[in-house]
Design a protein around this motif. Structure first.
Motif, PDB file in Angstrom:
ATOM      1  N   THR A  11       0.832  -1.205   0.000  1.00 53.33           N
ATOM      2  CA  THR A  11       0.000   0.000   0.000  1.00 53.33           C
ATOM      3  C   THR A  11       0.868   1.257   0.000  1.00 53.33           C
ATOM      4  O   THR A  11       0.513   2.256  -0.631  1.00 53.33           O
ATOM      5  CB  THR A  11      -0.952   0.024   1.206  1.00 53.33           C
ATOM      6  OG1 THR A  11      -0.192  -0.074   2.433  1.00 53.33           O
ATOM      7  CG2 THR A  11      -1.947  -1.113   1.146  1.00 53.33           C
ATOM      8  N   ARG A  64      -4.705  -7.933  -6.365  1.00 52.25           N
ATOM      9  CA  ARG A  64      -5.478  -8.770  -5.436  1.00 52.25           C
ATOM     10  C   ARG A  64      -4.986  -8.591  -4.014  1.00 52.25           C
ATOM     11  O   ARG A  64      -5.791  -8.524  -3.063  1.00 52.25           O
ATOM     12  CB  ARG A  64      -5.368 -10.246  -5.851  1.00 52.25           C
ATOM     13  CG  ARG A  64      -6.167 -11.178  -4.938  1.00 52.25           C
ATOM     14  CD  ARG A  64      -7.652 -10.861  -4.978  1.00 52.25           C
ATOM     15  NE  ARG A  64      -8.445 -11.625  -4.026  1.00 52.25           N
ATOM     16  CZ  ARG A  64      -8.696 -11.233  -2.788  1.00 52.25           C
ATOM     17  NH1 ARG A  64      -8.222 -10.067  -2.337  1.00 52.25           N
ATOM     18  NH2 ARG A  64      -9.434 -11.979  -1.990  1.00 52.25           N
ATOM     19  N   GLN A  67      -6.171  -5.299  -2.729  1.00 53.55           N
ATOM     20  CA  GLN A  67      -7.579  -5.398  -2.336  1.00 53.55           C
ATOM     21  C   GLN A  67      -7.687  -5.983  -0.926  1.00 53.55           C
ATOM     22  O   GLN A  67      -8.474  -5.514  -0.099  1.00 53.55           O
ATOM     23  CB  GLN A  67      -8.322  -6.282  -3.338  1.00 53.55           C
ATOM     24  CG  GLN A  67      -9.818  -6.401  -3.084  1.00 53.55           C
ATOM     25  CD  GLN A  67     -10.483  -7.336  -4.081  1.00 53.55           C
ATOM     26  OE1 GLN A  67      -9.910  -8.360  -4.488  1.00 53.55           O
ATOM     27  NE2 GLN A  67     -11.691  -7.002  -4.498  1.00 53.55           N
ATOM     28  N   LEU A  68      -6.869  -6.989  -0.658  1.00 57.63           N
ATOM     29  CA  LEU A  68      -6.839  -7.578   0.679  1.00 57.63           C
ATOM     30  C   LEU A  68      -6.363  -6.557   1.699  1.00 57.63           C
ATOM     31  O   LEU A  68      -6.935  -6.443   2.802  1.00 57.63           O
ATOM     32  CB  LEU A  68      -5.918  -8.801   0.681  1.00 57.63           C
ATOM     33  CG  LEU A  68      -5.696  -9.475   2.041  1.00 57.63           C
ATOM     34  CD1 LEU A  68      -6.992 -10.080   2.575  1.00 57.63           C
ATOM     35  CD2 LEU A  68      -4.606 -10.547   1.925  1.00 57.63           C
ATOM     36  N   ASP A  70      -6.572  -3.309   1.595  1.00 58.78           N
ATOM     37  CA  ASP A  70      -7.592  -2.284   1.822  1.00 58.78           C
ATOM     38  C   ASP A  70      -8.706  -2.783   2.740  1.00 58.78           C
ATOM     39  O   ASP A  70      -9.373  -1.996   3.412  1.00 58.78           O
ATOM     40  CB  ASP A  70      -8.186  -1.831   0.495  1.00 58.78           C
ATOM     41  CG  ASP A  70      -7.189  -1.038  -0.340  1.00 58.78           C
ATOM     42  OD1 ASP A  70      -6.225  -0.494   0.246  1.00 58.78           O
ATOM     43  OD2 ASP A  70      -7.368  -0.970  -1.572  1.00 58.78           O
ATOM     44  N   ASP A  71      -8.888  -4.082   2.776  1.00 59.55           N
ATOM     45  CA  ASP A  71      -9.905  -4.667   3.654  1.00 59.55           C
ATOM     46  C   ASP A  71      -9.350  -4.915   5.054  1.00 59.55           C
ATOM     47  O   ASP A  71      -9.995  -4.610   6.057  1.00 59.55           O
ATOM     48  CB  ASP A  71     -10.410  -5.978   3.050  1.00 59.55           C
ATOM     49  CG  ASP A  71     -11.461  -6.643   3.927  1.00 59.55           C
ATOM     50  OD1 ASP A  71     -12.390  -5.945   4.389  1.00 59.55           O
ATOM     51  OD2 ASP A  71     -11.345  -7.858   4.168  1.00 59.55           O
ATOM     52  N   VAL A  72      -8.131  -5.445   5.128  1.00 60.53           N
ATOM     53  CA  VAL A  72      -7.587  -5.908   6.403  1.00 60.53           C
ATOM     54  C   VAL A  72      -6.958  -4.788   7.232  1.00 60.53           C
ATOM     55  O   VAL A  72      -7.203  -4.684   8.449  1.00 60.53           O
ATOM     56  CB  VAL A  72      -6.553  -7.023   6.158  1.00 60.53           C
ATOM     57  CG1 VAL A  72      -5.788  -7.357   7.434  1.00 60.53           C
ATOM     58  CG2 VAL A  72      -7.245  -8.263   5.606  1.00 60.53           C
ATOM     59  N   PRO A  74      -7.318  -1.456   7.582  1.00 58.09           N
ATOM     60  CA  PRO A  74      -8.177  -0.576   8.393  1.00 58.09           C
ATOM     61  C   PRO A  74      -8.788  -1.311   9.593  1.00 58.09           C
ATOM     62  O   PRO A  74      -8.939  -0.729  10.670  1.00 58.09           O
ATOM     63  CB  PRO A  74      -9.256  -0.122   7.404  1.00 58.09           C
ATOM     64  CG  PRO A  74      -8.616  -0.249   6.069  1.00 58.09           C
ATOM     65  CD  PRO A  74      -7.749  -1.467   6.179  1.00 58.09           C
ATOM     66  N   ARG A  75      -9.128  -2.581   9.433  1.00 58.74           N
ATOM     67  CA  ARG A  75      -9.722  -3.339  10.537  1.00 58.74           C
ATOM     68  C   ARG A  75      -8.686  -3.591  11.628  1.00 58.74           C
ATOM     69  O   ARG A  75      -8.997  -3.545  12.826  1.00 58.74           O
ATOM     70  CB  ARG A  75     -10.292  -4.648  10.008  1.00 58.74           C
ATOM     71  CG  ARG A  75     -11.470  -4.431   9.053  1.00 58.74           C
ATOM     72  CD  ARG A  75     -11.843  -5.672   8.286  1.00 58.74           C
ATOM     73  NE  ARG A  75     -12.327  -6.734   9.150  1.00 58.74           N
ATOM     74  CZ  ARG A  75     -12.657  -7.945   8.711  1.00 58.74           C
ATOM     75  NH1 ARG A  75     -12.536  -8.220   7.412  1.00 58.74           N
ATOM     76  NH2 ARG A  75     -13.100  -8.858   9.536  1.00 58.74           N
TER      77      ARG A  75
END
Length: 310
Positions: A11, A64, A67-68, A70-72, A74-75
């Protein structure tokens, strides 16, 4: 196994578009970052991005993983913040003063994001232009001061670097200097210098460029707002020095020309000054993290600060 450091590296590469800038942001050598990416590519048996592409292009595998990320990520950040709140308590006070007119461009989005994450922290913001904010910080009247002029003589203050930026000179597109890439102090001897209405010793153009060379501009004119300063420059009424990121939108519109101050440029670092006893507070550390993330995501031309303390 996919690790968080791998996702953060990808990122950061996407945000900076450069191996050099990404390594700088991650506090790694370029060699170490290249090794990390090679390790990931060997593990997944495919390239993650096209090297030497301008702009940088990611492969399907790289996209890909992004994308992972961007999902993981922030959490993970939310979970870490929750744990910090549980460990240190949620309430606190953060009275902030700034010594930088153009800082409102990134500080307001930072405060908006921070309020959502720390609703229990009492936030207050004031301008530090009409009083001495660093002594007020020592007294406890303030909790954080955004400044590019640290005072090492004040005891008990920690200066956390936010980012480094280049001060540049804005001139009219019709100015005789407009075709130059950089200027000397002597080039500004007959110019009207447009500045914010603050003390001369708090202005980088004087403190680090003109005064050391013994150069005095023809005159000094002040304006409260960046847009007013730029308008005066556009109309040929003077020149002004501003951070590269503050000038970016006016350059994109073709309103002014930007010149470096000296052949190597004039770089400065923006700090968050805090009292030593507060520096480890979770809500303060998260504010610094939020501020850095906001700046690197939205400001053009800023770099990771290499100085950690003053």
């Amino acid at each position: 196994m996919i690790e968080l450091r791998h996702l953060r590296a990808l990122t950061t590469l996407r945000e900076t578009g450069s191996m050099v800038r990404a390594a700088e942001r991650l506090h790694l050598t370029q060699s170490a970052l290249s090794h990390l990416f090679r390790e990931m590519e060997d593990r997944h048996q495919q390239a993650l991005f096209i090297r030497k592409s301008r702009p940088l292009r990611f492969t399907s595998a790289g996209l890909r993983l992004l994308q992972l990320a961007d999902d993981v990520l922030p959490r993970v950040a939310v979970a870490q913040r929750d744990l910090a709140r549980l460990a240190s308590g949620q309430a606190g006070r953060l009275n902030i003063a700034i010594e930088c007119h153009s800082c409102y461009q990134w500080l307001m989005p930072t405060l908006d994001a921070y309020r959502d994450d720390w609703p229990e922290v009492e936030l207050d913001l004031s301008s530090g232009f009409h009083f001495a904010p660093l002594p007020a910080l020592v007294r406890g009247d303030l909790d954080l001061v955004v400044t590019s002029n640290p005072d090492p003589s004040l005891k008990g203050i920690h200066y956390a670097p936010l980012f480094s930026f280049e001060m540049c000179l804005a001139v009219s597109r019709k100015h005789p200097l407009a075709a130059s890439k950089w200027v000397t102090p002597q080039d500004l001897e007959n110019e009207v210098q447009i500045t914010y209405p603050v003390e001369r010793e708090r202005l980088d153009i004087f403190q680090h460029f003109l005064d050391p060379a013994g150069i005095e501009p023809a005159s000094v004119r002040t304006a409260e707002l960046t847009v007013m300063m730029v308008q005066l420059v556009v109309s040929g009424r003077g020149v002004c020095a501003l951070p590269n990121w503050a000038l970016y939108e006016y350059l994109q519109k073709g309103l002014v020309s930007q010149l470096r101050l000296g052949k190597s440029g004039l770089w400065s670092t923006l700090y968050a000054a805090v009292r030593d006893e507060m520096r480890d507070q979770a809500f303060l550390q998260d504010f610094l993290s939020t501020a850095r993330d906001t700046c690197f995501a939205n400001l053009n031309g800023v770099r990771t600060a290499t100085t950690t303390t003053v």
